[in-house]
Design a protein around this motif. Structure first.
Motif, mmCIF file in Angstrom:
data_model
loop_
_atom_site.group_PDB
_atom_site.id
_atom_site.type_symbol
_atom_site.label_atom_id
_atom_site.label_comp_id
_atom_site.label_asym_id
_atom_site.label_seq_id
_atom_site.Cartn_x
_atom_site.Cartn_y
_atom_site.Cartn_z
ATOM 1 N N VAL A 299 0.855 -1.225 0.057
ATOM 2 C CA VAL A 299 -0.143 0.075 0.009
ATOM 3 C C VAL A 299 0.906 1.286 0.015
ATOM 4 C CG1 VAL A 299 -1.892 1.239 1.341
ATOM 5 C CG2 VAL A 299 -1.860 -1.058 1.109
ATOM 6 N N ARG A 300 0.542 2.115 -0.784
ATOM 7 C CA ARG A 300 1.242 3.469 -0.879
ATOM 8 C C ARG A 300 1.026 4.183 0.344
ATOM 9 N NH1 ARG A 300 3.412 5.611 -5.911
ATOM 10 N NH2 ARG A 300 3.025 3.965 -7.570
ATOM 11 N N CYS A 301 1.878 4.535 1.054
ATOM 12 C CA CYS A 301 1.701 5.546 2.353
ATOM 13 C C CYS A 301 2.657 6.652 2.267
ATOM 14 C CB CYS A 301 2.255 4.402 3.502
ATOM 15 S SG CYS A 301 1.444 3.102 3.883
ATOM 16 N N PRO A 302 1.828 7.725 2.411
ATOM 17 C CA PRO A 302 2.454 9.240 2.138
ATOM 18 C C PRO A 302 3.504 9.430 3.577
ATOM 19 C CG PRO A 302 0.118 9.402 2.776
ATOM 20 C CD PRO A 302 0.334 7.988 2.632
ATOM 21 N N PHE A 303 4.455 10.238 2.939
ATOM 22 C CA PHE A 303 5.388 10.869 4.365
ATOM 23 C C PHE A 303 4.395 11.891 4.743
ATOM 24 C CE2 PHE A 303 9.780 10.252 2.446
ATOM 25 C CZ PHE A 303 9.763 8.884 2.266
ATOM 26 N N VAL A 304 4.608 12.073 6.221
ATOM 27 C CA VAL A 304 3.739 12.992 6.926
ATOM 28 C C VAL A 304 4.660 13.964 7.688
ATOM 29 C CG1 VAL A 304 1.628 11.954 6.777
ATOM 30 C CG2 VAL A 304 2.899 11.794 8.860
ATOM 31 N N GLY A 305 4.637 15.151 7.553
ATOM 32 C CA GLY A 305 5.662 16.094 8.444
ATOM 33 C C GLY A 305 6.858 15.940 7.671
ATOM 34 N N VAL A 306 7.652 16.689 8.163
ATOM 35 C CA VAL A 306 9.290 17.176 7.719
ATOM 36 C C VAL A 306 10.153 15.684 7.958
ATOM 37 C CG1 VAL A 306 11.250 18.395 8.039
ATOM 38 C CG2 VAL A 306 9.080 19.459 8.246
#
Length: 375
Positions: A299-306
């Protein structure tokens, strides 16, 4: 207990693993040979595009490659130590003053791009092989075309005996770019002025541009390591690099909670987050903050935050719970996330991703059988 007494199986140096498929590397070189229809070198600068000269250069030699290009004399020393004595090694980034003795001691060849460099190399010893670099549009390094034509057949070059005439394409990855046709025409005129000297113009993408840029020696780099030399079309290269990181921690956050430095991401609702043990100190760009991706359970999981120095946070809310656990792998390069996709997601190019991969990862190199290569 001392460090030497700790079992190797429990002493993992990093929370992420970089796998380099040497069999795929060799296959990519052979595919490029077929596409180029000529002798094909290998560019192993930037520590073989981050994959390691000591392992990559011998693998390419075993595949049949006999000519190698590096950027600096230190890289030439690493390549010479890894390769048989008969390997031909060129150093691309000019010829530093006073370095002729080191070149001769290593038996490597400078790429000469100015009258001053040519004169110093000639003075160091007549007949020692070198390449001539002519600038046909890049305006970085190299003799101007008129300057090169004026030197052709003259007494200065007669003391150098050039072994290769080369230039560098500006926009090889853009089929039909007019500047490529201009460069090809200029280089053809130069080649005619240097009869008997092998010529090289095609880089990775240039190999696929047709006969006008194909000459005696192709010198691919990025494509060897799995980058797509034909953007906008299917990648003819096999993937070479795979980067995986283990999940270090999983947590639940509520709506309105933030993640990472300076609170650059806010949860739009209840979310599940996973932290990976890698960051910009490992060459994963900070520019990927809030735009990069990893694969967890496919599953594609987005980066969150810096993206921080040593850690990346993912939103793993859409991953089935049974696939989430401490120690579960996340793929950062590999499968649906090829080098070029990872580069775009970080607002850069796959070249930068590849060459920036740091030295801290646990690295393994795979042999022809897919087993971990010795050494």
């Amino acid at each position: 207990m001392t460090a030497s007494s700790i079992p190797a199986s429990s002493l993992r140096g990093h929370g992420a693993r970089l796998t380099i498929d040497l069999a795929a590397l060799g296959e990519n070189w052979r595919r490029l040979v077929d596409a180029a229809g000529s002798e094909t070198a290998a560019v192993v600068k930037a520590d073989a595009y981050g994959c390691g000269i000591p392992r990559v250069a011998p693998a390419l030699w075993a595949a049949g490659c006999r000519t190698f290009f590096v950027a600096h004399l230190s890289e030439a020393a690493a390549a010479r130590a890894a390769l048989p004595p008969e390997a031909v090694i060129y150093v691309l980034n000019g010829f530093p003053p006073g370095s002729a003795g080191a070149y001769r001691a290593l038996d490597v060849r400078p790429v000469l791009g100015s009258r001053e460099e040519i004169a110093e190399w000639a003075q160091a010893g007549e007949g020692a092989p070198a390449a001539l670099h002519v600038d046909t549009g890049m305006n970085r390094l190299g003799l101007g075309p008129d300057e090169a034509l004026a030197l052709a057949g003259g007494p200065l070059l007669s003391r150098v005996a050039p072994a290769l005439l080369m230039s560098h394409l500006v926009s090889a990855e853009v089929p039909g770019d007019p500047i490529t046709a201009r460069q090809a025409g200029s280089f053809a005129r130069l080649r005619a002025a240097f009869p008997g000297v092998p010529a090289s113009l095609a880089n990775s993408s240039g190999v696929f541009l047709g006969e006008s840029v194909r000459h005696d020696l192709a010198r691919p780099g990025y494509a060897l390591y799995g980058g797509n030399p034909t953007p906008g079309r299917p990648n003819p290269m096999r993937p070479v690099v795979r980067l995986e990181a283990e999940i270090a921690q999983i947590r639940e956050v509520g709506p309105g909670e933030t993640a990472g430095y300076n609170a650059r991401w806010t949860a739009p609702g209840p979310r599940r987050l996973a932290t990976l043990s890698l960051g910009y100190a490992d060459g994963f760009p900070r520019a990927a903050s809030n735009r990069g991706e990893a694969l967890v359970g496919g599953v594609r999981c987005p980066f969150v935050g810096v993206v921080s120095m040593d850690l990346v946070i993912l939103d793993v809310t859409e991953v089935p719970v049974e696939a989430l656990r401490r120690g579960a792998p996340a793929v950062l390069i590999g499968d649906a996330l090829d080098l070029d996709t990872v580069g775009r997601n970080a607002g850069t190019i796959g070249y930068e991703i590849l060459t920036g991969l740091g030295s801290r990862y646990d690295r393994r190199h795979l042999d022809e059988a897919g087993h971990r290569a010795p050494g």
